[in-house]
Write an enzyme that holds these catalytic residues in place. Structure first.
Site, short mmCIF file in Angstrom:
data_model
loop_
_atom_site.label_atom_id
_atom_site.label_comp_id
_atom_site.label_asym_id
_atom_site.label_seq_id
_atom_site.Cartn_x
_atom_site.Cartn_y
_atom_site.Cartn_z
N TYR A 38 0.82 -1.22 0.00
CA TYR A 38 0.00 0.00 0.00
C TYR A 38 0.85 1.26 0.00
CZ TYR A 38 0.04 -0.28 5.28
OH TYR A 38 0.35 -0.35 6.60
N GLU A 39 0.17 2.38 -0.14
CA GLU A 39 0.81 3.71 -0.20
C GLU A 39 1.81 3.78 -1.37
OE1 GLU A 39 -0.43 6.11 1.67
OE2 GLU A 39 0.91 7.45 0.57
#
Lengths: 585, 585
Positions: free
Chosen positions: B436-437
């Protein structure tokens, strides 16, 4: 979402072209009647069983896990039915002697079967996976009456065996175990003690379970020279229940469909297998087979990872790629397999999986040769190579199984982390194989200290000779000369690094222990290199129209450019590891 | 069994000696009154909170997970109470402006706090982790009335924010998102659409939740240039419920205490943040902070892995080691940390964890400098370095967090695979941070394509200058000259490899994309090298009696002998990656 299709085309490529196994079979008494059509049929049916029976209960088995109530284990829904189908299909009998009801087929075909079972449902295959090793152990060491009574039951699948080694204080170090056995007047023994982490220690697949238990006789020497092996059935004559109690099951990171049991033996009746205090030697007969099996788990997970990641990457569209295949024009987003980072991951998955398949099946084939081939010297040669390669198969393959599962998970992005797609299950399931059946660190010590430095390098020299022979053949094969030259250089480097380690070990006793892990990975990568040179060379013999030709050459090119550099890294690490390691406080 | 103690001693070493942060604070208007005693006290209290409040509910939170019933999420037992303690302790206000009720402390101290929160309970810390980024985003782009109303609530912890980016068809590629927003006469908007994988999309920690939602205005351009950012509260005025519905939560591999929600917005009332169609730019302000946070998750997991593996290895006895520390005689079995393979693993865990801490805190410190330090040019310089380093922190640290968790699990052997010891939870929890991110592949492209090749190499040259400056200092420091020379050589190699990539990229547009992953790892290892040269050098300034002195020198020696060789491997991989990658079929 997760699916599994047996990679039959590549299995056939390895068996028929890479190994030329049918030609070898024809020269043995045992397999001379085994024709190619039968071998292919076995693989096809095993593929159907794994994709249609086992794969559909892989995720559900993980979600449900096993349950333990009132001292009994219940396996997840469908596991019992799958086991019935397995025994009815004769899969438990595949590589066993016809004398005990077996089909007498090669270990090589069994290796392909095992790969499929582990790839499609590792949790389920834990129950059946131990059986062949136990069969080999009893066949070699059990008294006649036990062989006559129990081997046919193992072969038919009527009973399932376990291996009871670990105790809470004795994991890698079986010498510390405390279970004890007292001789009885009738020739049997009373076995008492606690065992931990026993796969299939209890379950509902077979009524009876045969525990193979390591324990100490009264007055036995301390350590590993005082350990004996006993057969302790769950059910005795007339279905009388033996005093073996399942005390609980573990909650684990993965292989949740496999019941990992604590067992308590309280004066349980058992029989000595092999000689007193020679229990480890009796078990040793199953070691090569068992470690090959665990390696095949790594291969199976890599294969499952590869095919699921590929299918997802062909479908999922995100962002525009910097380069597209010829003739494809830009859309709002490209399939993610166009993106270079994903292509590299996918090609690594393919190169490692197919390369490991060749090497793993080669070891299975060597085990067949060690038992059935020509002269005593031939057999000895094959066994020596198989034993050298076994720790590499066990550790490198399982390391790769986990690594490639993680690579595949990354291809799925956020979807990889949620249970729905089950690639995260592959990652969790694969992790155990780096630990059990001798941790990968123990394999590395076995390889370098015992198998390479320990026998004056004879087995290792034999391996290098095989690799150089391939290199010489490939040098003359069209499009393969570059690979051949790389392999030849790699052999020279391997030879030099072993000589350097041997010399250095003389003055720094800890040195080989420090570098054993690097050396094992070096050997693993080198073996993949060997697999790809031969794979590329023999693929040139296929018809032009066969898509395997292009795929093998392409993947070999990828391997040499993108995977092989790890070999030099490992060599540099080995040569640089002069600094003593501090003790941690 | 699993435990966590904040590594306060090493945190202080980094902040006070490696960074000499107090000296830097003294030169800023903002932090000139911050004294060392207060900074230490903040760390000690954060350590107590993480080890006494969060760590005890880490395993139970994993076992229970979140539940979803009748459209509402319930977090695991103890999560709400821990959140109350968190807000009462003022932790949500740590690095926020005093104007909004914040404590106005440096990002650097917040980084240490975040490391502790993630290390002790990643699942729980997901709820609070997004808040600072949302705070920065609203502070920079929200209309005055929204700032006045909501920023104090974020700072006090009365509300928790979310980031609503992902949709089923739009993960890495936000340009594909379909959520839409229609302007209303009162200046608000009606937001409609589905969002996926929204961390903390619903929960019971705070009554209100502030969703920051990316959506398209009517007639907005396709792709990422037609995306706007909206604030959509769960509760409107007078506790009126907005039409945001949680549709379900994900079953995930890890961080099970964190509710990962599907949200449905049906004409939900919201307000535009920043300019129309400039939603990504508005979000960009939180990017460095958010990616640093994710990197700190990797650091936290590595720290938890290191300390749990160390404690286990000091206790567990198995087999005799080839070499023992002086004065210790042989027993039936040695503690496993005597075994060379385990020692190497443990030293790698320490070297990577402590090295990452120095580099990660450095970036946090650079963000403070970029906001508060001397001249405009100084600030620009610090920001440029922080932006260059951010993708390395995000990707290399999370890669290491997962890898070191796996290394630690291996130390536990079979016990590592069962839930009882919870090191397997660290492995599972750590895996998400690679995804993620911005996936680690996207970070690698950002680093090489945008941050290094994209600005004529100015930022990269600044980084090399910092590293060479350290090398020059260390060359004169006792016992550090060897490390300094290694670092200097590494800088030369980095410079050469970037030049080679730049040249090659001109004729092969895909080349930098093929090698971006290797380049990021190279930079990660090089930064660890920098961390260890400086760490060794400044540790020489500690009193002789301080055990940190010996530990830092020892670990630096280990790093250069056993970890640094990866740098040459990555360089060789980059230089060798000439072969085009085939498209997979």
């Amino acid at each position: 979402m997760w699916q599994y299709q047996a990679p039959l085309r590549d299995m056939q490529f390895v068996i028929e072209h890479w190994l030329e196994a049918p030609q070898a079979w024809a020269q043995t008494e045992r397999f001379q009647d085994l024709d190619l059509a039968l071998a292919r049929q076995v693989l096809e049916e095993a593929g159907r069983f794994s994709s249609q029976v086992l794969a559909p209960i892989n995720s559900s088995g993980d979600r449900q896990g096993c349950s333990f109530e009132a001292g009994r284990v219940t396996t997840p829904a469908g596991f019992v039915e799958a086991y019935v189908a397995y025994t009815e299909g004769g899969w438990s009998a595949l590589a066993c002697d016809e004398a005990y009801g077996g089909q007498g087929l090669p270990q090589l075909l069994d290796a392909a079967l095992q790969e499929m079972l582990y790839a499609s449902n590792h949790g389920w295959a834990m129950y059946t996976g131990i059986a062949h090793g136990a069969y080999l152990c009893l066949k070699a060491h059990a008294p006649q009456w036990i062989k006559a009574r129990y081997l046919p039951q193992i072969v038919s699948g009527e009973v399932l065996p376990t291996m009871c080694l670990t105790e809470p204080q004795a994991g890698s170090d079986v010498g510390l175990l405390r279970c004890r056995a007292e001789p009885q007047d009738d020739g049997s023994y009373r076995v008492s003690g606690s065992k931990l982490f026993i796969s299939g220690g209890d379950h509902d697949l077979s009524a009876n379970i045969l525990h193979l238990v390591l324990a100490r006789l009264p007055g036995a020497p301390a350590g590993s020279r005082g350990i004996s092996l006993f057969l302790v059935p769950k059910l005795l004559d007339h279905h009388q229940v033996n005093s073996v109690r399942c005390d609980g099951i573990e909650h684990k990171m993965g292989i949740k469909g496999s019941a990992t049991c604590s067992l308590v033996f309280e004066q349980a009746q058992g029989w000595l297998i092999g000689e007193a205090n020679r229990g480890l030697a009796a078990m040793f007969v199953m070691m090569n087979s068992a470690r090959l099996h665990v390696g095949l788990q790594g291969l199976g997970h890599a294969e499952a990872a590869w095919q699921n990641a590929r299918d997802y990457a062909l479908e999922r569209k995100q962002m525009r790629a910097p380069v597209r295949p010829a003739g494809i024009s830009a859309d709002a987003a490209d399939p993610i397999h166009f993106h270079p980072a994903m292509r590299r991951t996918l090609l690594e998955l393919r190169a490692c999986t197919e390369g490991m398949r060749a090497v793993g099946y080669w070891v299975a084939h060597l085990l067949d040769e060690a038992e059935h081939q020509g002269s005593q010297a031939d057999r000895q040669y094959a066994l020596q190579l198989a034993e050298l390669l076994t720790p590499v198969i066990k550790a490198f393959f399982t390391d790769q199984g986990f690594r490639q599962a993680s690579n595949a998970l990354q291809v799925f992005g956020g979807y990889g982390y949620v249970s729905e797609f089950a690639i995260e299950q592959t990652l969790r399931d694969s992790r155990i194989a780096m630990i059990y059946e001798g941790s990968n660190e123990i394999q590395a010590n076995d390889l370098l200290l015992r198998k390479v430095l320990g026998d004056d390098g004879r087995a290792f020299a034999a391996l290098l000779a095989v690799m150089r022979q391939e290199s010489a053949l490939a040098l003359d094969a069209s499009e393969c000369a570059g690979f051949a030259a790389e392999l030849e250089r790699l052999c020279d480097k391997l030879e030099a690094v072993v000589a350097a380690v041997r010399e250095r070990a003389g003055e720094d006793v800890e040195y080989p222990y420090r570098v054993a892990g690097d050396f094992l990975r070096l050997c693993g990568v080198a073996l993949l290199g060997f697999a790809w040179v031969r794979g590329a060379r023999v693929s040139r013999l296929l018809p032009d129209s066969d898509p395997v030709r292009a795929s093998k050459l392409q993947t070999a090119q990828f391997f040499f450019a993108y995977v092989l550099p790890e070999a030099d890294y490992r060599i540099a690490s080995i040569r640089g590891a002069m600094a003593r390691l501090a003790f941690v406080e």
